[in-house]
Design an enzyme around this catalytic site. Structure first.
Site, PDB file in Angstrom:
ATOM      1  N   SER A   7       0.839  -1.198   0.000  1.00  0.00           N
ATOM      2  CA  SER A   7       0.000   0.000   0.000  1.00  0.00           C
ATOM      3  C   SER A   7       0.874   1.248   0.000  1.00  0.00           C
ATOM      4  O   SER A   7       1.619   1.499   0.952  1.00  0.00           O
ATOM      5  CB  SER A   7      -0.912   0.013   1.229  1.00  0.00           C
ATOM      6  OG  SER A   7      -1.523   1.288   1.316  1.00  0.00           O
ATOM      7  N   HIS A  32      -1.197  -1.207  -4.288  1.00  0.00           N
ATOM      8  CA  HIS A  32      -2.477  -0.923  -3.641  1.00  0.00           C
ATOM      9  C   HIS A  32      -2.557   0.581  -3.382  1.00  0.00           C
ATOM     10  O   HIS A  32      -1.706   1.151  -2.685  1.00  0.00           O
ATOM     11  CB  HIS A  32      -2.584  -1.702  -2.330  1.00  0.00           C
ATOM     12  CG  HIS A  32      -3.909  -1.563  -1.648  1.00  0.00           C
ATOM     13  ND1 HIS A  32      -5.020  -2.308  -2.007  1.00  0.00           N
ATOM     14  CD2 HIS A  32      -4.325  -0.747  -0.644  1.00  0.00           C
ATOM     15  CE1 HIS A  32      -6.038  -1.965  -1.241  1.00  0.00           C
ATOM     16  NE2 HIS A  32      -5.650  -1.012  -0.403  1.00  0.00           N
ATOM     17  N   ASP A  34      -4.833   3.702  -1.926  1.00  0.00           N
ATOM     18  CA  ASP A  34      -5.945   4.032  -1.032  1.00  0.00           C
ATOM     19  C   ASP A  34      -6.436   5.445  -1.290  1.00  0.00           C
ATOM     20  O   ASP A  34      -5.723   6.414  -1.008  1.00  0.00           O
ATOM     21  CB  ASP A  34      -5.478   3.913   0.425  1.00  0.00           C
ATOM     22  CG  ASP A  34      -5.242   2.468   0.824  1.00  0.00           C
ATOM     23  OD1 ASP A  34      -6.188   1.674   0.707  1.00  0.00           O
ATOM     24  OD2 ASP A  34      -4.110   2.141   1.228  1.00  0.00           O
ATOM     25  N   MET A  36      -8.979   8.288  -0.259  1.00  0.00           N
ATOM     26  CA  MET A  36      -9.831   8.685   0.887  1.00  0.00           C
ATOM     27  C   MET A  36     -10.337  10.102   0.685  1.00  0.00           C
ATOM     28  O   MET A  36      -9.567  10.994   0.315  1.00  0.00           O
ATOM     29  CB  MET A  36      -9.014   8.635   2.171  1.00  0.00           C
ATOM     30  CG  MET A  36      -8.376   7.291   2.432  1.00  0.00           C
ATOM     31  SD  MET A  36      -7.387   7.351   3.942  1.00  0.00           S
ATOM     32  CE  MET A  36      -6.732   5.687   3.949  1.00  0.00           C
ATOM     33  N   HIS A  65      -8.375   1.172  -4.171  1.00  0.00           N
ATOM     34  CA  HIS A  65      -9.337   0.969  -3.080  1.00  0.00           C
ATOM     35  C   HIS A  65     -10.001   2.311  -2.782  1.00  0.00           C
ATOM     36  O   HIS A  65      -9.385   3.195  -2.185  1.00  0.00           O
ATOM     37  CB  HIS A  65      -8.554   0.431  -1.866  1.00  0.00           C
ATOM     38  CG  HIS A  65      -9.368   0.210  -0.641  1.00  0.00           C
ATOM     39  ND1 HIS A  65      -8.787  -0.072   0.585  1.00  0.00           N
ATOM     40  CD2 HIS A  65     -10.705   0.209  -0.421  1.00  0.00           C
ATOM     41  CE1 HIS A  65      -9.730  -0.232   1.492  1.00  0.00           C
ATOM     42  NE2 HIS A  65     -10.902  -0.059   0.909  1.00  0.00           N
ATOM     43  N   MET A  67     -12.182   4.596  -0.795  1.00  0.00           N
ATOM     44  CA  MET A  67     -12.860   4.833   0.486  1.00  0.00           C
ATOM     45  C   MET A  67     -13.537   6.186   0.378  1.00  0.00           C
ATOM     46  O   MET A  67     -13.147   7.163   1.026  1.00  0.00           O
ATOM     47  CB  MET A  67     -11.840   4.783   1.630  1.00  0.00           C
ATOM     48  CG  MET A  67     -11.450   3.359   1.977  1.00  0.00           C
ATOM     49  SD  MET A  67      -9.913   3.275   2.899  1.00  0.00           S
ATOM     50  CE  MET A  67      -8.767   3.297   1.539  1.00  0.00           C
ATOM     51  N   MET A 136     -11.708  -5.581   5.230  1.00  0.00           N
ATOM     52  CA  MET A 136     -10.938  -4.613   6.023  1.00  0.00           C
ATOM     53  C   MET A 136     -10.663  -5.242   7.383  1.00  0.00           C
ATOM     54  O   MET A 136     -11.585  -5.592   8.113  1.00  0.00           O
ATOM     55  CB  MET A 136     -11.728  -3.315   6.233  1.00  0.00           C
ATOM     56  CG  MET A 136     -11.730  -2.332   5.077  1.00  0.00           C
ATOM     57  SD  MET A 136     -10.117  -1.837   4.412  1.00  0.00           S
ATOM     58  CE  MET A 136      -9.206  -1.359   5.867  1.00  0.00           C
ATOM     59  N   GLY A 141      -8.989   4.162   6.980  1.00  0.00           N
ATOM     60  CA  GLY A 141      -8.661   5.578   7.151  1.00  0.00           C
ATOM     61  C   GLY A 141      -7.184   5.841   7.392  1.00  0.00           C
ATOM     62  O   GLY A 141      -6.681   6.901   7.048  1.00  0.00           O
ATOM     63  N   PHE A 142      -6.502   4.860   7.968  1.00  0.00           N
ATOM     64  CA  PHE A 142      -5.107   5.100   8.348  1.00  0.00           C
ATOM     65  C   PHE A 142      -4.260   3.836   8.170  1.00  0.00           C
ATOM     66  O   PHE A 142      -4.764   2.725   8.366  1.00  0.00           O
ATOM     67  CB  PHE A 142      -5.023   5.545   9.819  1.00  0.00           C
ATOM     68  CG  PHE A 142      -5.874   6.748  10.104  1.00  0.00           C
ATOM     69  CD1 PHE A 142      -5.384   8.038   9.874  1.00  0.00           C
ATOM     70  CD2 PHE A 142      -7.177   6.604  10.546  1.00  0.00           C
ATOM     71  CE1 PHE A 142      -6.179   9.153  10.090  1.00  0.00           C
ATOM     72  CE2 PHE A 142      -7.993   7.715  10.773  1.00  0.00           C
ATOM     73  CZ  PHE A 142      -7.488   8.991  10.550  1.00  0.00           C
ATOM     74  N   GLY A 143      -2.993   4.045   7.849  1.00  0.00           N
ATOM     75  CA  GLY A 143      -2.042   2.945   7.836  1.00  0.00           C
ATOM     76  C   GLY A 143      -1.509   2.714   9.236  1.00  0.00           C
ATOM     77  O   GLY A 143      -1.749   3.521  10.144  1.00  0.00           O
ATOM     78  N   GLY A 144      -0.826   1.602   9.432  1.00  0.00           N
ATOM     79  CA  GLY A 144      -0.114   1.362  10.685  1.00  0.00           C
ATOM     80  C   GLY A 144      -0.968   0.976  11.880  1.00  0.00           C
ATOM     81  O   GLY A 144      -0.507   1.052  13.016  1.00  0.00           O
ATOM     82  N   ASP A 174      -6.854  -6.431   4.117  1.00  0.00           N
ATOM     83  CA  ASP A 174      -6.220  -5.114   4.136  1.00  0.00           C
ATOM     84  C   ASP A 174      -6.278  -4.495   5.531  1.00  0.00           C
ATOM     85  O   ASP A 174      -7.364  -4.243   6.055  1.00  0.00           O
ATOM     86  CB  ASP A 174      -6.958  -4.222   3.126  1.00  0.00           C
ATOM     87  CG  ASP A 174      -6.348  -2.843   2.974  1.00  0.00           C
ATOM     88  OD1 ASP A 174      -5.256  -2.594   3.515  1.00  0.00           O
ATOM     89  OD2 ASP A 174      -6.980  -2.005   2.303  1.00  0.00           O
ATOM     90  N   GLY A 175      -5.101  -4.262   6.117  1.00  0.00           N
ATOM     91  CA  GLY A 175      -5.019  -3.578   7.402  1.00  0.00           C
ATOM     92  C   GLY A 175      -4.290  -4.395   8.448  1.00  0.00           C
ATOM     93  O   GLY A 175      -4.728  -5.480   8.819  1.00  0.00           O
ATOM     94  N   GLY A 176      -3.140  -3.898   8.877  1.00  0.00           N
ATOM     95  CA  GLY A 176      -2.403  -4.554   9.951  1.00  0.00           C
ATOM     96  C   GLY A 176      -1.753  -5.869   9.567  1.00  0.00           C
ATOM     97  O   GLY A 176      -1.380  -6.660  10.443  1.00  0.00           O
ATOM     98  N   GLY A 196       1.109  -2.120   4.134  1.00  0.00           N
ATOM     99  CA  GLY A 196       1.657  -0.772   3.999  1.00  0.00           C
ATOM    100  C   GLY A 196       2.825  -0.576   4.923  1.00  0.00           C
ATOM    101  O   GLY A 196       4.000  -0.673   4.534  1.00  0.00           O
TER     102      GLY A 196
HETATM  103  C1  DX5 Z   1      -6.458   1.607   5.478  1.00  0.00           C
HETATM  104  C2  DX5 Z   1      -6.052   1.268   4.084  1.00  0.00           C
HETATM  105  C3  DX5 Z   1      -4.953   0.295   4.002  1.00  0.00           C
HETATM  106  C4  DX5 Z   1      -3.675   0.723   4.641  1.00  0.00           C
HETATM  107  C5  DX5 Z   1      -2.985  -0.505   5.138  1.00  0.00           C
HETATM  108  O1  DX5 Z   1      -7.582   2.382   5.464  1.00  0.00           O
HETATM  109  O2  DX5 Z   1      -7.146   0.737   3.344  1.00  0.00           O
HETATM  110  O3  DX5 Z   1      -4.711  -0.128   2.659  1.00  0.00           O
HETATM  111  O4  DX5 Z   1      -2.819   1.429   3.768  1.00  0.00           O
HETATM  112  O5  DX5 Z   1      -1.895  -0.106   5.855  1.00  0.00           O
HETATM  113  P1  DX5 Z   1      -1.174  -1.034   6.952  1.00  0.00           P
HETATM  114  O6  DX5 Z   1      -0.696  -2.251   6.217  1.00  0.00           O
HETATM  115  O7  DX5 Z   1      -0.101  -0.160   7.446  1.00  0.00           O
HETATM  116  O8  DX5 Z   1      -2.223  -1.379   7.983  1.00  0.00           O
HETATM  117 ZN    ZN Z   2      -6.638  -0.211   1.306  1.00  0.00          ZN
END
Ligand code: DX5
Ligand code: ZN
Length: 215
Positions: A7, A32, A34, A36, A65, A67, A136, A141-144, A174-176, A196
């Site tokens: 991502s 990927h 994102d 938003m 993706h 959002m 999801m 909304g956020f990475g990490g 997707d996520g974590g 990501g």
């Molecule tokens: C979150 C995004 C993800 C995000 C994943 O809203 O849809 O694609 O970038 O990031 P990580 O892998 O850091 O959770």
């Molecule tokens: Zn995503």
């Protein structure tokens, strides 16, 4: 072996080309992206001009993706910007079946994403019409953020639904996602892993990519 989609939300936006080249030369499979809008999710990322710029350098498919609310208004623009696969949120589409048809009519692949609170059963009447379902595993909304453990059960349920309905949809998570949970996620039935932070914050990014690709 699962498909790996880094991502770019966690990439260095001041030197995006370098991170695109990293993905190009790595064993990862897709980009990927994102998108938003600050309405569907409490964050704003990047939009069409950036997708177009990424497309110029990317040598692998763009997995976009969305959002955003009202994704129908932007389907053609994202296809023209270079999306190979466009995923919309179940929660953002009143007429989801129509939205999926509109994406497919442009000639690209169509996906549906569900938020952590949305049950897999809600996909029953769309599952045979889509190319991909994105689960999801954090609130978007956020990475990490940290992987929500209950997502594992949803992957298994979705795998069963796909088997029962003879759907050809891929399961994307997707996520974590990171090197500690990727094996379990794949074992539950995931086909595509998004990562990501686990990749872009690593000191040895290729090592993370290679490890996940070796599973
Ligand atoms: C979150 C995004 C993800 C995000 C994943 O809203 O849809 O694609 O970038 O990031 P990580 O892998 O850091 O959770
Ligand atoms: Zn995503």
């Amino acid at each position: 072996m699962a498909i790996l989609a880094p991502s770019l939300l966690s990439a260095d936006f001041s030197n995006l080309q370098a991170d695109i080249e990293f993905v190009n030369q790595s064993k990862a499979d897709w980009f990927h992206l994102d998108i938003m809008d600050g309405v569907f999710v409490p964050n704003i990322s990047f939009g069409l001009p950036v997708v177009k710029a990424i497309k110029k350098h990317a040598k692998k498919p763009l997995d976009v993706h969305l959002m955003i609310v009202n994704p129908d208004a932007y389907i053609i623009q994202f296809k023209e910007a270079g999306a190979d696969l466009l995923t919309v949120h179940y929660e953002a589409c009143t007429h989801l079946h129509r939205t999926i048809q509109s994406i497919k009519q442009t000639g690209i692949k169509a996906g549906v994403s569900i938020n952590p609170h949305t049950p897999v059963a809600a996909l029953q009447n769309i599952i045979t019409h889509v190319d991909l379902i994105l689960i999801m595993s954090v609130n978007p909304g956020f990475g990490g953020q940290s992987f929500i453990p209950e997502s594992l059960q949803k992957i298994s349920e979705l795998r069963n639904l796909i088997t029962q309905t003879h759907s050809k949809a891929l399961i994307e998570v997707d996520g974590g996602v990171d090197t500690t949970n990727a094996a379990t996620i794949i074992q539950k039935g995931a086909d595509v892993l998004v990562a990501g932070n686990a990749i872009f914050a690593a000191t040895n990014r290729n090592m993370v990519v290679d490890m996940i690709k070796s599973l």
